[in-house]
Design an enzyme around this catalytic site. Structure first.
Site, short mmCIF file in Angstrom:
data_model
loop_
_atom_site.label_atom_id
_atom_site.label_comp_id
_atom_site.label_asym_id
_atom_site.label_seq_id
_atom_site.Cartn_x
_atom_site.Cartn_y
_atom_site.Cartn_z
N GLU A 71 0.82 -1.22 0.00
CA GLU A 71 0.00 0.00 0.00
C GLU A 71 0.85 1.26 0.00
O GLU A 71 0.50 2.27 -0.63
CB GLU A 71 -0.95 0.01 1.20
CG GLU A 71 -2.05 -1.05 1.11
CD GLU A 71 -1.55 -2.45 1.38
OE1 GLU A 71 -0.42 -2.61 1.90
OE2 GLU A 71 -2.27 -3.42 1.07
N HIS A 140 -11.21 -5.45 8.40
CA HIS A 140 -11.85 -5.17 7.11
C HIS A 140 -13.02 -4.19 7.25
O HIS A 140 -13.63 -3.84 6.26
CB HIS A 140 -12.38 -6.45 6.47
CG HIS A 140 -11.32 -7.33 5.88
ND1 HIS A 140 -10.41 -8.00 6.65
CD2 HIS A 140 -11.03 -7.65 4.60
CE1 HIS A 140 -9.61 -8.71 5.86
NE2 HIS A 140 -9.96 -8.51 4.61
#
Ligand code: TPP
Lengths: 337, 355
Positions: A71, A140
């Site tokens: 990321e 999540h």
């Protein structure tokens, strides 16, 4: 009654939110060669939520591509692309996985324009699914929007309807500055509505009045809008007029719409699914306290997640995430004060 | 690439064969792991397990490596590494609870240093370096083992961890399971490097490439690495070359990104069959003794499933537990809110049922 900033005119097509996002990306890719879409699994597979489905096949592997799993590098590379004249649109697979990239975001993305005195600017969009309600694994379901809203130099947009998702995303891609675009996972496929075809824009920085009412203002965004709407519908049955405001954009925030509503109702309930302490709800409360305290007839009430990590335990997930009952209770609380 | 058994089960490196008991124990652990994976699918379809990432076909990569540890060592598994955690001794019932999304799956037994399966990728690698260093500072000979995937090895944390471990001579064993895929992204699109074990070179530490479907080979190279770390020789990176024959998770549809042909060849390399053939050929196991083993494994699993079924569901206020040693005033207030909320709800429910 819904009031969109640019009311849809002309032809429309019924779409889910994920389809509307896909449509916006498709239009942006077709309109401007500078637009590039990248991230983990966005190419061949079309994204874990299929938001980029079919785009690689249509626009080619150079403009829609899978990156290695990193990321920080996804954001860092995007910064370089933006500096050099492209319009990067990155996907972070889940907002809870933005964290490896925070150094790039806090140290660079947000301050490039500032530290180069506008010699460079970053027209980058970072899309990230966020929020709970669908029983995902650990990390999540995070709602990290306050971290970004607290970062100078980046905008934060969170749509709650398919039409808004399309219109705001096209505005974000055409914005000269970095925009975080959070998409509520819960809403991807659960709502369908008519979405204008073609290049449709909703301006960044304008809230939407979802329902009008005279007694209480409920301020929310993203995945919490439908929750607030349900609570508002129940309250209306009980004779309480609830004005639901969907902020749509956290940075810049449309304070005028919020303050005008508080001036009318005198009561504020703020709903988010982020943890309580130092969330964006606190910012909204502070703005109301600063600019509309003379109108308040009751203390401001926040309905939020809790100061614990979002629980990935299916049996008790719903305790954490605000539901219509909790919002209804807050509405009663400000009414009974 | 280090290999001990060929895919057909024949011995290619006699000198690397572990002793017979170890070979049998590795087989037993691989069967336990496979049984979990196979039953897991069924339980998922029955709605008795949540979404979980299968690891069938990667047993040698997980079991052979974890088997080189003792209970005093650390294990940092990813979500994919149920097989490794079971091998070190994580009880099956706890493991089932974890994949049922129950907090009981987060209570690790006191006699084990296994961390809950890591969901964010690569973040546990630097942590393993810290655990390893702490052990050494405290004068033990314990080591830390961390797992990662080929995809995860692109994250910065992976590289920083390898560098730190080398520079600080941490007793760490890094297992890089190269299973060909990071969800839909094949390794060749993940990196231009073709031999991931050589990433160790950049950090001045040994790197070993091993056949990840050969439990005897993975055990052999990991034992060497563990012994070296225990003896003060520092970290090792081990790349286990294997394949994710199953979907990414039980909810994933791999036909979107790979063809049947991509996967077909790997069935012939199945790690369980490979060791089985060897054990039968070497006379270490008979069909009858294997049947006993399978019966024992099935019984163990069913008992564990019953235990997991007996774990109570979490209560609403539990979501606020374990945030700080002492709950903050905010958390206490929020707990009271939840309790009041649910007491009111339960009351309403009761009066509805009575009416
Ligand atoms: C920091 C972070 N980014 C993204 C994800 C989402 N994600 C989950 S698994 C996965 C692919 C991992 O591939 P690999 O490291 O090769 O391990 P494998 O799943 O093959 O065992 C991705 C992108 C995540 N869990 N954590």
């Amino acid at each position: 009654m819904t009031a969109t900033a640019t009311p849809p005119t002309g032809t429309t097509k019924t779409m889910t939110m994920v389809a509307a996002i896909n449509d916006a990306l498709d239009i942006a890719l077709a309109a401007d060669d500078a637009v590039h879409i990248f991230g983990e699994d966005v190419g061949v597979m079309g994204g874990v939520f299929r938001a980029t489905d079919g785009l690689q096949a249509k626009h080619g592997q150079e403009r829609v591509f899978d990156t290695p799993l990193a990321e920080a590098a996804i954001v860092g590379m995007g910064i370089g692309m933006g500096l050099a004249g492209l319009k990067p649109v990155a996907e972070i697979q889940f907002a809870g996985f933005l964290y490896p990239a925070l150094d790039q975001i806090l140290s660079h993305l947000g301050r490039y324009r500032h530290r180069t005195r506008s010699r460079y600017h970053l027209p980058m969009v970072i899309r990230a699914p966020y929020g709970g309600g669908v029983h995902t694994p650990e990390q999540h379901a995070d709602s990290p929007e306050a971290i970004l809203a607290h970062t100078p130099g980046v905008k934060v947009v969170i749509p709650s309807t398919p039409a808004d998702a399309k219109g705001l995303l096209l505005s974000a891609i055409n914005d000269p500055d970095p925009v975080f675009f959070f998409e509520a996972i819960k809403l991807y496929r659960s709502v369908k509505e008519d979405v204008p075809v073609g290049d449709y824009r909703v301006p960044i920085g304008k809230a939407r009045v979802v329902t009008e009412g005279d007694d209480v203002t409920v301020i929310c965004y993203g995945g919490m809008v439908e929750v607030a709407q349900k609570a508002a519908a129940a309250a209306t049955q009980a004779g309480i007029g609830v004005e639901v405001i969907d902020l749509r954009t956290l940075v810049p925030m449309d304070t005028d719409t919020v303050i005008a509503s508080i001036a009318k109702t005198g009561r504020a309930v703020i709903v988010t699914e982020a943890p309580r302490t130092a969330g964006f709800h606190s910012e909204i409360a502070a703005v109301i306290a600063e600019e509309a305290i003379e109108h308040l007839r009751a203390p401001i009430v926040r309905v939020t997640g809790f100061d614990a990590p979002y629980p990935p335990f299916t049996a008790v997930e719903d305790v954490y995430r605000p539901n219509p009952l909790r919002v209804a209770k807050a509405i009663r609380q400000v009414m009974d004060y | 690439m280090v290999q001990c058994l060929a895919p057909d089960g024949s011995v290619v490196r006699e000198d690397l064969l572990p002793d017979p008991e170890t070979r049998l124990e590795l087989y037993r652990q691989m069967r336990r792991a496979r049984h979990f994976d196979e039953r897991g699918w069924v339980l998922y379809r029955q709605g008795r397990l949540g979404v979980f990432p299968p690891f069938g076909g990667m047993e040698a990569s997980q079991v052979g490596t974890a088997a080189a540890l003792t209970k005093n060592d650390w294990l940092f598994p990813t979500y994919r590494d149920t097989g490794a955690a079971l091998t070190l001794g994580l009880p099956i019932a706890r493991t089932l609870a974890y994949w049922r999304t129950s907090p009981h799956g987060w209570h690790m037994p006191a006699d084990l240093k296994v961390l809950p399966f890591y969901i964010p990728i690569a973040t546990q690698y630097p942590q393993a370096v810290g655990a390893a260093l702490a052990e050494r500072r405290q004068g033990t000979r314990n080591v830390a083992m961390a797992f990662i995937g080929d995809g995860g090895s692109s994250e910065g944390d992976f590289h920083e961890a390898l560098n730190f471990a080398g520079a600080l001579n941490a007793p760490c064993v890094f297992i890089l399971q190269n299973n060909g895929w990071a969800i839909s992204v094949p390794t060749r699109a993940q990196t231009r490097a073709t031999d991931l074990s050589r990433r160790a070179d950049g950090y001045g530490i040994p790197g070993v490439r091993v056949d990840g479907n050969d439990a005897l080979a993975t055990y052999h190279v990991t034992r060497e690495a563990v012994d070296r770390a225990r003896g003060g020789g520092g970290p090792t990176l081990i790349e286990t070359v294997t394949y994710r024959v199953k979907p990414h998770t039980v909810a994933d549809d791999p036909s979107r990104y790979r063809s049947e042909a991509d996967t077909a060849g790997w069935d012939a390399k199945d790690p369980v069959t490979r060791l089985r053939t060897h054990l039968l050929n070497a006379g270490l196991m008979t069909e009858a003794s294997e049947a006993d083993l399978l019966a024992e494994i099935t019984a163990e699993f069913e008992a564990a499933l019953a235990e997991a079924d007996s774990y109570p569901e979490p209560t609403p206020a539990e979501i606020l537990d374990h945030v700080f040693a002492e709950p903050t005033p905010q958390l206490k207030k929020q707990r009271a809110e939840i309790l009041a909320e649910h007491a009111a709800h339960d009351q309403a429910q009761d009066s509805k049922e009575q009416a």
